[in-house]
Design a protein around this motif. Structure first.
Motif, PDB file in Angstrom:
ATOM      1  N   THR A   1      -0.951  79.553  92.328  1.00 45.39           N
ATOM      2  CA  THR A   1      -0.590  79.336  90.921  1.00 45.39           C
ATOM      3  C   THR A   1       0.771  79.931  90.577  1.00 45.39           C
ATOM      4  N   LEU A   2       1.343  80.745  91.471  1.00 47.67           N
ATOM      5  CA  LEU A   2       2.629  81.375  91.196  1.00 47.67           C
ATOM      6  C   LEU A   2       3.812  80.475  91.544  1.00 47.67           C
ATOM      7  N   VAL A   3       3.588  79.492  92.418  1.00 50.00           N
ATOM      8  CA  VAL A   3       4.678  78.612  92.835  1.00 50.00           C
ATOM      9  C   VAL A   3       5.200  77.829  91.627  1.00 50.00           C
ATOM     10  N   GLY A   4       6.523  77.856  91.453  1.00 55.82           N
ATOM     11  CA  GLY A   4       7.142  77.171  90.322  1.00 55.82           C
ATOM     12  C   GLY A   4       7.390  78.087  89.139  1.00 55.82           C
ATOM     13  N   LYS A   5       6.783  79.268  89.136  1.00 52.67           N
ATOM     14  CA  LYS A   5       7.040  80.235  88.068  1.00 52.67           C
ATOM     15  C   LYS A   5       8.271  81.072  88.429  1.00 52.67           C
TER      16      LYS A   5
ATOM     17  N   GLU B   1       9.712  79.737  95.038  1.00 52.52           N
ATOM     18  CA  GLU B   1       9.688  78.477  95.762  1.00 52.52           C
ATOM     19  C   GLU B   1       8.428  78.306  96.606  1.00 52.52           C
ATOM     20  N   SER B   2       7.923  79.382  97.166  1.00 52.55           N
ATOM     21  CA  SER B   2       6.698  79.338  97.960  1.00 52.55           C
ATOM     22  C   SER B   2       6.105  80.728  98.048  1.00 52.55           C
ATOM     23  N   VAL B   3       4.884  80.799  98.555  1.00 51.15           N
ATOM     24  CA  VAL B   3       4.164  82.070  98.650  1.00 51.15           C
ATOM     25  C   VAL B   3       3.575  82.203 100.049  1.00 51.15           C
ATOM     26  N   SER B   4       3.637  83.413 100.605  1.00 54.94           N
ATOM     27  CA  SER B   4       3.055  83.684 101.921  1.00 54.94           C
ATOM     28  C   SER B   4       2.002  84.775 101.796  1.00 54.94           C
ATOM     29  N   ILE B   5       0.913  84.618 102.555  1.00 54.45           N
ATOM     30  CA  ILE B   5      -0.109  85.659 102.660  1.00 54.45           C
ATOM     31  C   ILE B   5       0.125  86.355 103.987  1.00 54.45           C
ATOM     32  N   ASN B   6       0.565  87.614 103.945  1.00 55.92           N
ATOM     33  CA  ASN B   6       1.041  88.280 105.146  1.00 55.92           C
ATOM     34  C   ASN B   6       0.235  89.537 105.467  1.00 55.92           C
ATOM     35  N   GLY B   7      -1.059  89.376 105.622  1.00 54.53           N
ATOM     36  CA  GLY B   7      -1.911  90.465 106.086  1.00 54.53           C
ATOM     37  C   GLY B   7      -1.770  91.738 105.282  1.00 54.53           C
ATOM     38  N   ALA B   8      -1.395  92.822 105.970  1.00 55.81           N
ATOM     39  CA  ALA B   8      -1.296  94.133 105.324  1.00 55.81           C
ATOM     40  C   ALA B   8      -0.205  94.181 104.267  1.00 55.81           C
ATOM     41  N   ASN B   9       0.780  93.273 104.374  1.00 52.35           N
ATOM     42  CA  ASN B   9       1.871  93.255 103.391  1.00 52.35           C
ATOM     43  C   ASN B   9       1.490  92.537 102.107  1.00 52.35           C
ATOM     44  N   GLY B  10       0.317  91.933 102.081  1.00 51.28           N
ATOM     45  CA  GLY B  10      -0.155  91.276 100.866  1.00 51.28           C
ATOM     46  C   GLY B  10       0.554  89.961 100.589  1.00 51.28           C
ATOM     47  N   ILE B  11       0.738  89.658  99.315  1.00 52.74           N
ATOM     48  CA  ILE B  11       1.358  88.405  98.897  1.00 52.74           C
ATOM     49  C   ILE B  11       2.875  88.564  98.884  1.00 52.74           C
ATOM     50  N   ILE B  12       3.565  87.642  99.552  1.00 48.57           N
ATOM     51  CA  ILE B  12       5.022  87.644  99.619  1.00 48.57           C
ATOM     52  C   ILE B  12       5.545  86.433  98.849  1.00 48.57           C
ATOM     53  N   LEU B  13       6.461  86.670  97.904  1.00 49.26           N
ATOM     54  CA  LEU B  13       7.069  85.594  97.129  1.00 49.26           C
ATOM     55  C   LEU B  13       8.408  85.227  97.763  1.00 49.26           C
ATOM     56  N   ASN B  14       8.633  83.945  98.002  1.00 55.15           N
ATOM     57  CA  ASN B  14       9.867  83.465  98.593  1.00 55.15           C
ATOM     58  C   ASN B  14      10.748  82.839  97.515  1.00 55.15           C
ATOM     59  N   THR B  15      11.936  83.404  97.319  1.00 57.21           N
ATOM     60  CA  THR B  15      12.882  82.927  96.318  1.00 57.21           C
ATOM     61  C   THR B  15      14.240  82.708  96.981  1.00 57.21           C
ATOM     62  N   LYS B  16      15.208  82.180  96.223  1.00 60.69           N
ATOM     63  CA  LYS B  16      16.564  82.030  96.746  1.00 60.69           C
ATOM     64  C   LYS B  16      17.156  83.385  97.107  1.00 60.69           C
ATOM     65  N   GLU B  17      16.684  84.415  96.418  1.00 59.79           N
ATOM     66  CA  GLU B  17      17.164  85.775  96.671  1.00 59.79           C
ATOM     67  C   GLU B  17      16.596  86.331  97.970  1.00 59.79           C
ATOM     68  N   GLY B  18      15.546  85.686  98.484  1.00 60.28           N
ATOM     69  CA  GLY B  18      14.874  86.142  99.693  1.00 60.28           C
ATOM     70  C   GLY B  18      13.403  86.405  99.430  1.00 60.28           C
ATOM     71  N   ALA B  19      12.728  86.976 100.428  1.00 61.96           N
ATOM     72  CA  ALA B  19      11.309  87.288 100.319  1.00 61.96           C
ATOM     73  C   ALA B  19      11.118  88.645  99.675  1.00 61.96           C
ATOM     74  N   ILE B  20      10.119  88.738  98.807  1.00 60.49           N
ATOM     75  CA  ILE B  20       9.839  89.993  98.104  1.00 60.49           C
ATOM     76  C   ILE B  20       8.337  90.138  97.903  1.00 60.49           C
ATOM     77  N   LYS B  21       7.848  91.368  98.014  1.00 62.65           N
ATOM     78  CA  LYS B  21       6.425  91.618  97.809  1.00 62.65           C
ATOM     79  C   LYS B  21       6.060  91.438  96.339  1.00 62.65           C
ATOM     80  N   LEU B  22       4.869  90.926  96.112  1.00 62.50           N
ATOM     81  CA  LEU B  22       4.403  90.745  94.738  1.00 62.50           C
ATOM     82  C   LEU B  22       4.348  92.081  94.007  1.00 62.50           C
TER      83      LEU B  22
END
Length: 225
Positions: free
Chosen positions: A95-99, A197-218
């Motif tokens: 639900t976060l994609v596009g926000k 732009e997209s979201v990754s589920i990365n195990g111990a790192n939790g939810i990762i948000l992918n933006t033009k700025e790069g990947a960042i933890k939720l």
């Protein structure tokens, strides 16, 4: 834009060799309560009649086995709970994609609506606060005077126009905030909204948000808009 959710383990796990041996043919090495009582029966049958087993020792053995079995069952429950929580996280992440996520950045995204927003972080009250906006060529296109502000998050809006009141094209612009904090004139950290732009589920790192700025933890995101 499609809703992209990536997992770091699910696909690779599916490529690994899987044991196809029937469940009925597999033998578990774990001791069950039935095994414990069989051992206890053997122990009692071989004990010296003149030196019977201590009741306290027997009770302690039964207690230790029960605790070990309970801990083993508890671990299984936790594994099931963790798998369920991962599935729920993936569903919520979609639900976060596009926000837009408010993250620390030195750039500001001017969208098609002709406006851009952000926040300046001030640890102390600041005077003569000024926001400078430059284009891709490094040319200063707009200066916004914010005056005296209290400590905390200082929100700002840019209408997408230059000093002459002309609307500028959409895209990324560099931003810089400066002001006087006490006797010192210094730069202040800025956070701006970036499209998720997209979201990754990365195990111990939790939810990762992918933006033009790069990947960042939720957990590092200040706000979702």
């Amino acid at each position: 834009m499609s809703n992209d959710i990536n997992t770091s383990t699910s696909y690779t796990d599916s490529l690994r060799w899987q044991d196809t041996q029937p469940e009925t043919a597999k033998k578990s090495d774990a001791l069950t309560q039935e095994d414990f009582f069989s051992l206890l029966t053997q122990q009692l049958s071989f004990q010296d009649p003149s030196k019977p087993a201590d009741n306290d020792q027997m009770i302690a053995q039964m207690t230790n086995f029960t605790m070990a079995e309970g801990i083993s069952n508890l671990n299984s429950k936790f594994e099931s709970l963790a798998a369920s929580m991962t599935s729920n996280s993936a569903l919520q992440a979609s639900t976060l994609v596009g926000k837009k996520a408010l993250i620390g950045s030195s750039t500001l995204e001017l969208n098609s609506s002709g406006e851009a927003k952000g926040t300046i972080a001030a640890e102390k009250p600041v005077k003569d606060l000024k926001l400078s906006i430059t284009d891709a060529s490094g040319q200063l296109v707009r200066t916004i005077e914010l005056g005296t502000q209290a400590a905390g998050g200082i929100r700002f809006n840019w209408d997408g126009k230059n000093e002459a009141g002309e609307s500028l094209p959409t895209g990324e612009y560099s931003i810089k905030a400066e002001g006087s904090m006490g006797e010192e004139f210094t730069s202040l950290p800025i956070a701006s909204y970036k499209n998720i732009e997209s979201v990754s589920i990365n195990g111990a790192n939790g939810i990762i948000l992918n933006t033009k700025e790069g990947a960042i933890k939720l957990t590092d995101v200040a706000e979702i808009a």
